[in-house]
Design a protein around this motif. Sequence first.
Motif, PDB file in Angstrom:
ATOM      1  N   ALA A  86       4.587  14.450  47.325  1.00 46.63           N
ATOM      2  CA  ALA A  86       4.495  13.204  45.378  1.00 46.63           C
ATOM      3  C   ALA A  86       4.500  14.229  44.343  1.00 46.63           C
ATOM      4  N   PRO A 109       8.588  13.847  42.737  1.00 42.40           N
ATOM      5  CA  PRO A 109       8.557  12.616  41.376  1.00 42.40           C
ATOM      6  C   PRO A 109       7.865  12.847  40.276  1.00 42.40           C
ATOM      7  N   GLU A 110       6.557  13.118  40.119  1.00 41.18           N
ATOM      8  CA  GLU A 110       5.274  14.152  39.426  1.00 41.18           C
ATOM      9  C   GLU A 110       6.135  14.737  38.146  1.00 41.18           C
ATOM     10  N   GLN A 130      10.218  13.204  50.207  1.00 40.21           N
ATOM     11  CA  GLN A 130      10.554  12.040  50.986  1.00 40.21           C
ATOM     12  C   GLN A 130      10.140  11.105  49.409  1.00 40.21           C
ATOM     13  N   GLN A 131       9.432  11.272  48.534  1.00 39.01           N
ATOM     14  CA  GLN A 131       8.724  10.792  47.686  1.00 39.01           C
ATOM     15  C   GLN A 131       9.827  10.038  46.802  1.00 39.01           C
ATOM     16  N   GLU A 164      12.970   8.496  47.320  1.00 39.81           N
ATOM     17  CA  GLU A 164      12.000   7.268  47.127  1.00 39.81           C
ATOM     18  C   GLU A 164      12.150   6.764  45.602  1.00 39.81           C
ATOM     19  N   TYR A 165      11.976   7.425  45.472  1.00 40.13           N
ATOM     20  CA  TYR A 165      12.033   7.513  43.874  1.00 40.13           C
ATOM     21  C   TYR A 165      12.676   7.312  42.908  1.00 40.13           C
ATOM     22  N   ALA A 207      14.712   3.935  44.674  1.00 39.88           N
ATOM     23  CA  ALA A 207      13.308   3.002  43.434  1.00 39.88           C
ATOM     24  C   ALA A 207      14.159   2.112  42.095  1.00 39.88           C
ATOM     25  N   THR A 221       0.620  12.571  35.982  1.00 41.34           N
ATOM     26  CA  THR A 221       0.922  11.113  36.624  1.00 41.34           C
ATOM     27  C   THR A 221       1.000  11.108  37.417  1.00 41.34           C
ATOM     28  N   LYS A 222       0.341   9.809  38.277  1.00 42.28           N
ATOM     29  CA  LYS A 222       0.223  10.228  40.162  1.00 42.28           C
ATOM     30  C   LYS A 222       1.343   9.175  40.179  1.00 42.28           C
ATOM     31  N   PHE A 223       2.014   9.132  41.721  1.00 39.78           N
ATOM     32  CA  PHE A 223       2.659   8.838  41.961  1.00 39.78           C
ATOM     33  C   PHE A 223       2.069   7.573  43.489  1.00 39.78           C
ATOM     34  N   TYR A 256       2.321   3.323  45.252  1.00 34.52           N
ATOM     35  CA  TYR A 256       3.874   2.925  45.564  1.00 34.52           C
ATOM     36  C   TYR A 256       2.714   0.876  44.904  1.00 34.52           C
ATOM     37  N   LYS A 262       7.377  -0.445  46.617  1.00 30.11           N
ATOM     38  CA  LYS A 262       7.939   0.143  45.437  1.00 30.11           C
ATOM     39  C   LYS A 262       7.287   0.992  44.738  1.00 30.11           C
ATOM     40  N   PRO A 263       8.064   2.764  44.562  1.00 31.75           N
ATOM     41  CA  PRO A 263       7.041   3.622  44.138  1.00 31.75           C
ATOM     42  C   PRO A 263       7.371   3.295  42.587  1.00 31.75           C
ATOM     43  N   PHE A 264       6.105   3.790  41.996  1.00 31.88           N
ATOM     44  CA  PHE A 264       5.839   3.805  40.877  1.00 31.88           C
ATOM     45  C   PHE A 264       4.897   4.972  40.175  1.00 31.88           C
ATOM     46  N   LEU A 265       4.999   5.663  38.905  1.00 32.07           N
ATOM     47  CA  LEU A 265       4.151   6.291  38.125  1.00 32.07           C
ATOM     48  C   LEU A 265       3.079   5.969  37.377  1.00 32.07           C
TER      49      LEU A 265
END
Lengths: 351, 351
Positions: A250, A253-254, A275-276, A279-280, A283, B225-227, B229, B234-237
Amino acid sequence: MRAYASTGRRLLLAAALALATLTAAPAPPALHAQGADPLPSWNEGEPKQAILDFVEATTDRSSPDFVPPGQRIATFDQDGTLWVEHPMYTQVIYCLERVPALVKEKPELKDEEPFKTVLTGNKEAIAKLPMKDLEKLLIATLTGMSVDDFQEQVKQWLAAARDPRWKRPFTELAYQPMLEVLRFLRDRGYKTYIVTGGGQDFVRVFADQVYGIPTEQVVGTMGGTKFGYDGNGKPFLTKEPKLLLNDNDAGKPEGIHLMIGMQPYAAFGNSTGDQQMLEYTKAGEGRRLSMLVMHDDATREYAYGPANGLPETKVGTFTQALFDEAKKDGWIVISMKKDWKRIFAFEGSGQ
Amino acid sequence: MRAYASTGRRLLLAAALALATLTAAPAPPALHAQGADPLPSWNEGEPKQAILDFVEATTDRSSPDFVPPGQRIATFDQDGTLWVEHPMYTQVIYCLERVPALVKEKPELKDEEPFKTVLTGNKEAIAKLPMKDLEKLLIATLTGMSVDDFQEQVKQWLAAARDPRWKRPFTELAYQPMLEVLRFLRDRGYKTYIVTGGGQDFVRVFADQVYGIPTEQVVGTMGGTKFGYDGNGKPFLTKEPKLLLNDNDAGKPEGIHLMIGMQPYAAFGNSTGDQQMLEYTKAGEGRRLSMLVMHDDATREYAYGPANGLPETKVGTFTQALFDEAKKDGWIVISMKKDWKRIFAFEGSGQ
C-alpha cells in the motif's frame, strides 16, 4: 526570385510547423511512424502489442483515449522489474559489503552483532540473522552520515562491486527490454518514475545513469534527514534512522501520491509488493496499463514464483493469487522466457 | 536551380539547427536576446539585475558558471513570496470557511469547539482559539476525506471565495513580478518548484493554474495518506492526520531533499521560515542565488517585518537578524515598494 522566395517561405513554414510540434509535444513520434521498432528486444506477442497499442492510444491526439502530456505518468518497480533481484536485493548486498569499511571507521563494532557475523562472510550464518540484527545493519549502513557522504559511498561501491553470477557491475543488470519501454514512453511524452521498495536515496545514485531517470523521479522507501551546520557554519543534511514511508505494498500508491500527486497511466511490477500500485493505476479513468514481469527463465536469468508452478521465494513473491488478479483485471503478464528476445544489453542483439 | 537547391539546403540546415537547439535546451532564449524584457514588471535595480545576471551566467554554455539543464532547480516559497499572506494565510481562511459545510455533513460538531466559535464569525474570538483547537480545525478540514474529495472541496471553495481587501479570487493575488521570474527561469531551462509551509495537497490544487507549476513540483507540508478500497473494490487514498514533514524552517531543505534530491541553484523566500532553504541553496558549489521579498508597501500591498522598522507579525516574520544574514551572505533583498512596478496582473501594466 519569386520561386526562391516562395520556396524559402515554404521551408520556413515547414520549420515553424516542426518547431510548433516539438514545443507542443516533448518528442517527435517519428521513430515508430517511420517503421523502426521501438521495442526491438521484445518478441511479437500480447505484451509487446499491449505496450505499443497503449502508447498509440494515449498519445495520438485523435484517439478517444488521448492523455495530455502533463498527465502522462508511468511508474516502474525496480527490483525484479527493471533489474535483477535474485538471489538478493542489490541494496542488501550493498549493506553487507559496506560492513568492512564501517568497522574500519568504528572499530568498536567488530565484536558486535550483526557486524561480527557479517565479517565472517559465512552465508548461512548471515541468512539466519534475526530481523532486529538486520535492522541494525540497515541503520548502520544507510543512516548517520551526510547525504553527500552516502552518495559517495554508494558510488564507490557500485564502481567496484560485481554481481555473483555474471561478474559484472550491478548497473549492467538492467533488463534491456524494459530500458526500451522506458525510452519509448519518454519519446512519447511520458514521465517515467521508479517506484521502489528500495531506499530512495540509494536508487537515486544510479537511476539517471542506468535508466535515464532523474533524481526527482525516483520514489522509494523514504527516510528522514536532519538539517544542521558543520564546523564552518555550512549547512548539510544528515540521514536519520526515521522511516517516513515504506514504499512497498500500500506504500506504493501512497508514495506516488506524495511524490507525484497523480494516478499513473501505466505501471510495471513483478511481485505482490507491486499489487496495490497496479490496482491503483488500473482503477484510473480512461485507458490504463498494468503489467507484471514473470521470472520464468532459469537459463537466462532466474525462475521463481508459484504462478508458473515455480518455487515461492522471499524475494519478489509472485503468488497464484496475484496471477489470478492480473488475469481477472486485465493486467498483462510478461513472460521473460517467451516475450524477451534478450535480457541484458551485454548479450548483444542476439540477431 | 542551383541557387534554389542551395537556399533550400541552407534553410533546412537552419531548421535542423533550430530543432537541435530546441531538443537540447528546453526553450529558445530568443526573447531576451531580441531585447524583449523578460521582467517587465520590475524596476531597474539590484534585484532585477541579479536575476538577469544569474540566469545568464548559469545558462550560457560558455560561462564558467554554466549549469547543465537537469540540475537547474529553482525553489519558491509561496505565502508572502508568490502571493499575498496577510492578514492570514489563505489555507487558514480555507479551513475556517470550510466549517459550515463540515458542520452540515456532521451536525454533531456544531456545539463542539472550535467549530462553535468559528461558526459565530467573531474574529476576535477566533483569533484567541488555543493551539489545540486550531489543530483540531486543521485535522477536521484537511484530513479524513479521500484525496479526490479534498481536491474537489478546495476547487469549489477557490471558485467562490474572495479575499477581504481586493474582493477577488485568491488565485488572482499572485505577484506579477514573481510570475515573470518563474516564467523566465523556465524559459531558460530551470525546473521551478514551490516549497511551501502550506499543505502540499492544498497548493497542488491550483499551482498549475496560478503559477504554471505541475503537481509533482509542489513541495509542502506533507501528511500521510492511507490506501484502501471502496464498496466496489475500487482503490482510493484517504488523507490521514499524520504529519510526515513540516515544510517550514529546517523542514524546507529536508523537504527539498526528499522531493527533489538536489540542492537548488536559486531560492526565493520572504520570512524566517525560508532561512534554512536560502542558506542551503547559497551553500551549494558554483553560482547560486538566494532572494528575499520584503513587504514594505502598505499602499499597494502590506508593510510588515522589523527589517524596515516595520511592526513584526505572526505571519511572514522577517526579523532584523534575517535581514543582517542576507546582507552578510550576499542574498538579495527585494523591496516590493522600490523594485516592483506593479504587484498584481489585474492592475494592468501601469505604463
